[in-house]
Design a protein around this motif. Structure first.
Motif, mmCIF file in Angstrom:
data_model
loop_
_atom_site.group_PDB
_atom_site.id
_atom_site.type_symbol
_atom_site.label_atom_id
_atom_site.label_comp_id
_atom_site.label_asym_id
_atom_site.label_seq_id
_atom_site.Cartn_x
_atom_site.Cartn_y
_atom_site.Cartn_z
ATOM 1 N N VAL A 1 -6.038 0.219 -4.206
ATOM 2 C CA VAL A 1 -5.887 -0.357 -3.036
ATOM 3 C C VAL A 1 -7.011 -1.276 -2.959
ATOM 4 O O VAL A 1 -6.739 -2.359 -1.791
ATOM 5 C CB VAL A 1 -6.365 1.190 -2.014
ATOM 6 N N ALA A 2 -8.025 -1.398 -3.416
ATOM 7 C CA ALA A 2 -9.163 -2.475 -3.279
ATOM 8 C C ALA A 2 -8.537 -3.694 -3.948
ATOM 9 O O ALA A 2 -8.862 -4.816 -3.342
ATOM 10 C CB ALA A 2 -10.403 -2.074 -3.935
ATOM 11 N N ARG B 1 -8.494 9.844 -8.091
ATOM 12 C CA ARG B 1 -9.039 9.388 -6.929
ATOM 13 C C ARG B 1 -9.682 7.779 -7.151
ATOM 14 O O ARG B 1 -9.501 6.827 -6.307
ATOM 15 C CB ARG B 1 -9.854 10.049 -5.930
ATOM 16 N N ASN B 2 -10.377 7.635 -8.296
ATOM 17 C CA ASN B 2 -10.781 6.408 -8.628
ATOM 18 C C ASN B 2 -9.893 5.471 -8.813
ATOM 19 O O ASN B 2 -9.866 4.140 -8.374
ATOM 20 C CB ASN B 2 -11.800 6.413 -9.828
ATOM 21 N N TYR C 1 -10.164 2.040 -14.891
ATOM 22 C CA TYR C 1 -9.783 3.378 -14.266
ATOM 23 C C TYR C 1 -8.519 4.167 -14.553
ATOM 24 O O TYR C 1 -8.404 5.198 -14.658
ATOM 25 C CB TYR C 1 -10.082 3.383 -12.612
ATOM 26 N N SER D 1 -8.390 4.067 -5.340
ATOM 27 C CA SER D 1 -9.495 3.339 -4.724
ATOM 28 C C SER D 1 -9.209 1.937 -5.073
ATOM 29 O O SER D 1 -9.381 1.243 -4.586
ATOM 30 C CB SER D 1 -10.700 4.222 -4.761
ATOM 31 N N GLN E 1 0.772 -0.968 -0.052
ATOM 32 C CA GLN E 1 -0.105 -0.005 0.020
ATOM 33 C C GLN E 1 0.951 1.299 0.135
ATOM 34 O O GLN E 1 0.502 2.354 -0.567
ATOM 35 C CB GLN E 1 -0.904 -0.032 1.170
#
Length: 520
Positions: free
Chosen positions: A456-457, A449-450, A423, A453, A198
């Motif tokens: 990270v997901a 940001r998309n 994305y 996210s 991360q």
């Protein structure tokens, strides 16, 4: 009466007592003979098997066999942590000490079935007078004393049976502690590697934000960007830096946890974690395996269930121990004590003293204490049986949960990968439009940001899959068959089986016990 006649009377009396207590000529064993009950588990798993939903690569794992599972991670850092954590674990050390206590209890139970023999010697110098000239008396006794309790009603045999079961339970509990420590360390190591990955994602995002802010600042000075765009770009860079600092702090905390678990110096832990040539953050890759289709066979591999089942067997044997106390007790004792002595300096002479004979004790009145002890032992047996069945239900739930987690992660991974790819392509397109003056910064930051996210997901989902494999390893019992202590307990169990009492081997994972068949 001659010595031969005296011996004949003694043994005749003993034979009569034994015959009176057991007309059939065989000693009696009171208390219930332990019989295992059917495993309270379903006929098959309700959740899908891992390989039913995971990509084809999962089939390359070794099926079912969990022996040396950690080594097949091919991760020397993890192997090092596992080794040191087991050595430093207080729970493992405590469980091993309990094994030694149980082994001492088994030795004591064995010795109670055999005659006891003691040797004693001494010396005394005394003076005596009976109204006349005193005389000096020197004595040097030395002798042997022996005693033996005849196990008329099997109380001592039940005591040994309980000790064998207790030793087997303590062995299994030790292995359960080892498996638990391994899982805890693996999860802590996984947490650090996940945190490290991360950090790399957030760091790459932060660098991108900084570059965007730098370019916006240059364009603003040239009059090509509005002050609002410059402020937004700078705010985005600061937000990225904040997230990076927070993630780095979480990694620091993960390192502290590994230090506490392994007992290694923090400098050594950091060196192991960062000393690999490839500094790309990478999650551990667990080898895939399939659990047995029959829940009962899988559950029998679990050391905690093995320990609980042996606790039930021990509680059953304790009932016989308490019941035997309500019946007569027969013991044989004897001694021979030659004494070398003299009086007033005269020549030494030898005086011989010996005795042999049975002692029969009959419990007459104890205000109901022995009967109450029997009822208490029965209650403890029922409680142990209830605990065992409760643990079985919990074990089934843990396996099913792990299978569901693996199935869910396997189904979601392709979707998460597709989302990241989409994305990222959209972000690159929006960013390019903005750089040539055909877009706005707000769309760029929203797209950024998309991407963040989604990445990270995806990493979180990969971490969840590895964690689910570790949970399935734990739920399936781990690998605990390679122990000298188990072999020792197994030998003790075989010894107990030779006495006609119920005993089970400990090597559950290679030779599982069928709980669907009764055994006396």
């Amino acid at each position: 009466m001659s010595n031969k006649l005296l011996h004949r009377c003694h043994w005749s009396l003993l034979s009569a007592l034994l015959s009176a207590c057991d007309p059939g000529g065989l000693l009696t064993t009171v208390g219930p003979d332990y019989r295992t009950q059917p495993m309270p588990a379903a006929a098959r798993w309700q959740a899908p098997q891992p390989a039913d939903s995971l990509p084809p690569m999962a089939h390359r794992g070794v099926p079912a066999n969990l022996s040396r599972w950690w080594e097949r991670f091919n991760d020397p850092v993890l192997s090092r942590f596992l080794e040191k954590a087991e050595q430093a674990s207080g729970s493992v050390a405590d469980a091993k000490a309990r094994i030694e206590q149980a082994r001492a209890g088994l030795v004591g139970a064995d010795s109670a079935l055999l005659p006891k023999l003691d040797f004693s010697t001494g010396a005394s110098h005394s003076s005596s007078s009976f109204g006349g000239q005193p005389f000096v008396w020197n004595q040097f006794p030395f002798g042997l004393q022996s005693s033996w309790e005849v196990d008329l009603f099997g109380g001592l045999a039940r005591q040994k049976e309980a000790a064998v079961s207790q030793l087997a339970s303590r062995n299994a509990a030790w292995h359960d502690a080892r498996v638990a420590v391994a899982v805890e360390v693996a999860n802590a190591y996984l947490e650090y590697r996940y945190c490290e990955s991360q950090v790399q994602i957030v760091q790459a995002d932060t660098e991108s934000r900084r570059e965007s802010a730098r370019l916006a600042e240059i364009a603003g000075k040239a009059g090509f960007r509005a002050p609002g765009d410059i402020a937004l770009a700078n705010a985005s860079a600061a937000e990225g830096n904040r997230m990076l600092l927070r993630q780095q702090a979480q990694c620091e905390r993960a390192i502290k946890g590994l230090v506490a678990l392994t007992g290694l110096e923090e400098a050594e832990v950091r060196k192991l974690l960062t000393g690999t040539p490839d500094r790309t953050a990478k999650l551990p890759e667990p080898p895939a395996f399939r659990v047995d289709a029959l829940p009962a066979r899988v559950l029998l591999q679990r050391p905690d269930l093995a320990a609980a089942e042996r606790d039930v067997a021990e509680a059953s044997a304790r009932i016989g121990v308490e019941q035997a106390k309500r019946f007569p007790k027969l013991s044989l004792s004897g001694n021979i004590t030659p004494t070398l002595q003299n009086m007033n300096g005269a020549a030494f002479f030898l005086a011989e003293t010996w005795s042999i004979g049975p002692t029969l004790s009959l419990p007459l009145f104890d205000a109901g204490k022995r009967a109450a002890d029997v009822e208490a032992a029965k209650a403890r047996y029922q409680a142990a049986e209830s605990v065992f069945r409760s643990k079985v239900r919990t074990a089934v739930k843990e396996v099913e949960d792990a299978l569901v987690r693996l199935d869910s992660a396997g189904r979601r991974l392709p979707e998460a990968q597709t989302a990241v790819s989409g994305y990222r392509s959209h972000f690159q397109a929006v960013q390019q439009l903005y750089r040539v003056g055909l877009g706005n910064l707000l769309d760029v930051e929203t797209s950024r940001r998309n991407v963040l996210s989604a990445e990270v997901a995806l990493k979180e989902l990969e971490q969840e899959q590895v964690s689910a494999w570790i949970a399935l390893y734990r739920a399936a019992g781990g690998s605990w068959e390679d122990s000298e202590d188990v072999e020792t307990a197994g030998a003790a169990s075989s010894s107990a089986a030779g006495t006609g009492k119920s005993a089970k081997p400990d090597r559950f994972i290679n030779h599982p016990i069928d709980l669907t068949e009764g055994k006396s």
